[in-house]
Design an enzyme around this catalytic site. Structure first.
Site, PDB file in Angstrom:
ATOM      1  N   ASP A  99       0.871  -1.174   0.000  1.00 17.39           N
ATOM      2  CA  ASP A  99       0.000   0.000   0.000  1.00 17.39           C
ATOM      3  C   ASP A  99       0.917   1.236   0.000  1.00 17.39           C
ATOM      4  OD1 ASP A  99      -2.285   1.715   0.547  1.00 17.39           O
ATOM      5  OD2 ASP A  99      -1.502   1.827   2.586  1.00 17.39           O
ATOM      6  N   ASP A 154      -0.260   5.102   0.768  1.00 19.80           N
ATOM      7  CA  ASP A 154      -0.554   6.138   1.768  1.00 19.80           C
ATOM      8  C   ASP A 154      -0.575   5.547   3.171  1.00 19.80           C
ATOM      9  OD1 ASP A 154      -0.947   8.363  -0.034  1.00 19.80           O
ATOM     10  OD2 ASP A 154      -2.655   7.216  -0.767  1.00 19.80           O
TER      11      ASP A 154
HETATM   12  C1  XBP Z   1      -5.472   6.020   0.353  1.00 22.61           C
HETATM   13  C2  XBP Z   1      -6.616   6.872   0.073  1.00 22.61           C
HETATM   14  C3  XBP Z   1      -6.487   7.936  -0.907  1.00 22.61           C
HETATM   15  C4  XBP Z   1      -5.666   9.113  -0.480  1.00 22.61           C
HETATM   16  C5  XBP Z   1      -5.911  10.253  -1.417  1.00 22.61           C
HETATM   17  O1  XBP Z   1      -5.930   4.800   0.945  1.00 22.61           O
HETATM   18  O2  XBP Z   1      -7.671   6.686   0.624  1.00 22.61           O
HETATM   19  O3  XBP Z   1      -7.764   8.408  -1.173  1.00 22.61           O
HETATM   20  O4  XBP Z   1      -6.055   9.531   0.814  1.00 22.61           O
HETATM   21  O5  XBP Z   1      -5.626   9.933  -2.729  1.00 22.61           O
HETATM   22  P1  XBP Z   1      -5.021   3.478   0.918  1.00 22.61           P
HETATM   23  P2  XBP Z   1      -6.548  10.410  -3.941  1.00 22.61           P
HETATM   24  O6  XBP Z   1      -3.729   3.825   1.597  1.00 22.61           O
HETATM   25  O7  XBP Z   1      -5.791   2.457   1.705  1.00 22.61           O
HETATM   26  O8  XBP Z   1      -4.847   3.064  -0.522  1.00 22.61           O
HETATM   27  O9  XBP Z   1      -7.034  11.784  -3.604  1.00 22.61           O
HETATM   28  O10 XBP Z   1      -5.664  10.363  -5.138  1.00 22.61           O
HETATM   29  O11 XBP Z   1      -7.692   9.432  -4.000  1.00 22.61           O
HETATM   30 MG    MG Z   2      -2.942   3.157   3.412  1.00 25.10          MG
END
Ligand code: XBP
Ligand code: MG
Length: 249
Positions: free
Chosen positions: A8, A10
């Site tokens: 993953d 973020d």
């Molecule tokens: C990541 C997200 C994303 C980011 C923002 O979740 O939820 O929406 O916060 O990115 P994970 P975008 O780590 O579970 O994949 O604005 O490009 O969607």
């Molecule tokens: Mg995440």
């Protein structure tokens, strides 16, 4: 046999949410003259919904019942999200967000050992490329055999679809991979696809339910700064030897 590590982005590769995505959303709201402002605490609640466009809609539905949607609200959400992506990728290019402890070390070790690397995330593809380029290495995106990101599948995490898509691209079954996640939505997605999952928590996700994880850690650990395990008494460094032990357990 363990063949691939799927990460993953973020919260897992880097702590991008609080000081990356959140201020980028706020800058986009200002660009469009909106009085929306997501503080650190509110953003924690908004993280219940993955995907930036989905998160903005959730905010309006749940927290801004006073907001009167214009007729072109769907277009506005798309435009806001494009502006947010521009702000976010610019912040990364300016060197804003470092990788979390142990990430580079583990990626280097995995590459040297010939393991396949993949990215599996709900974030927008440009965000992944920018983070890997600016925080890992200029050629960072090429370290990964697959980058599964954004709107590739309609159902974002916690649905398993994005992991299933990545496995299909790699031609691998879930039993030959390990996933790395930081959140409840993330691990529901990876477990749903049948993947053993290592969790590294952050301030937003520390209290999430991580049942089913092979290990729940403060971070991946570095020499001299070991991880703490949150699900049992143990400290150490996540290296391939440790991953193999968890994978086989
Ligand atoms: C990541 C997200 C994303 C980011 C923002 O979740 O939820 O929406 O916060 O990115 P994970 P975008 O780590 O579970 O994949 O604005 O490009 O969607
Ligand atoms: Mg995440």
């Amino acid at each position: 046999m363990l063949k691939a590590l799927l990460f993953d982005v973020d919260g897992t590769l880097a702590d991008t949410e609080r000081d990356g995505h959140r201020p980028a959303f706020n800058a986009a709201f200002r660009d469009y003259g909106l009085d929306w402002d997501w503080d650190v605490e509110l953003y924690g609640k908004l993280l219940a919904v993955t995907g930036g466009k989905e998160r903005m809609r959730y905010y309006v539905d749940r927290f801004r019942t006073d907001y009167v949607r214009p007729a072109d609200f769907d277009d506005l959400v798309v435009a806001l999200h494009q502006a947010k992506t521009r702000h976010y990728t610019r912040m990364l290019a300016e060197g804003g967000i470092p990788l979390r402890p142990g990430v580079r070390r583990l990626l280097d070790e995995a590459r040297a050992a010939g393991l396949i690397l993949g990215v599996v995330t709900t974030t927008t593809p440009e965000n992944v490329t920018a983070l890997l380029r600016h925080s890992l290495a200029e050629g960072g995106p090429e370290w990964f055999a697959v980058i599964a990101a954004g709107d590739i599948v309609p159902a974002k995490k916690p649905a398993p679809d994005i992991y299933l898509w990545a496995l299909e691209k790699l031609g691998l079954g879930p039993d030959s991979c390990l996933a790395f996640e930081d959140s409840k939505n993330g691990i529901r997605s990876s477990l749903g696809a049948g993947l053993k999952t290592v969790v590294t928590v952050n301030d937003y996700t520390r209290d999430d339910d991580f049942s089913g994880a092979v290990a729940v850690l403060s971070d991946l650990g570095e020499p001299g700064a070991p991880y703490r395990r949150l699900d049992c008494e143990e400290a150490g460094i996540v290296d391939l030897e440790r991953l193999q032990a968890w994978y086989q357990a």
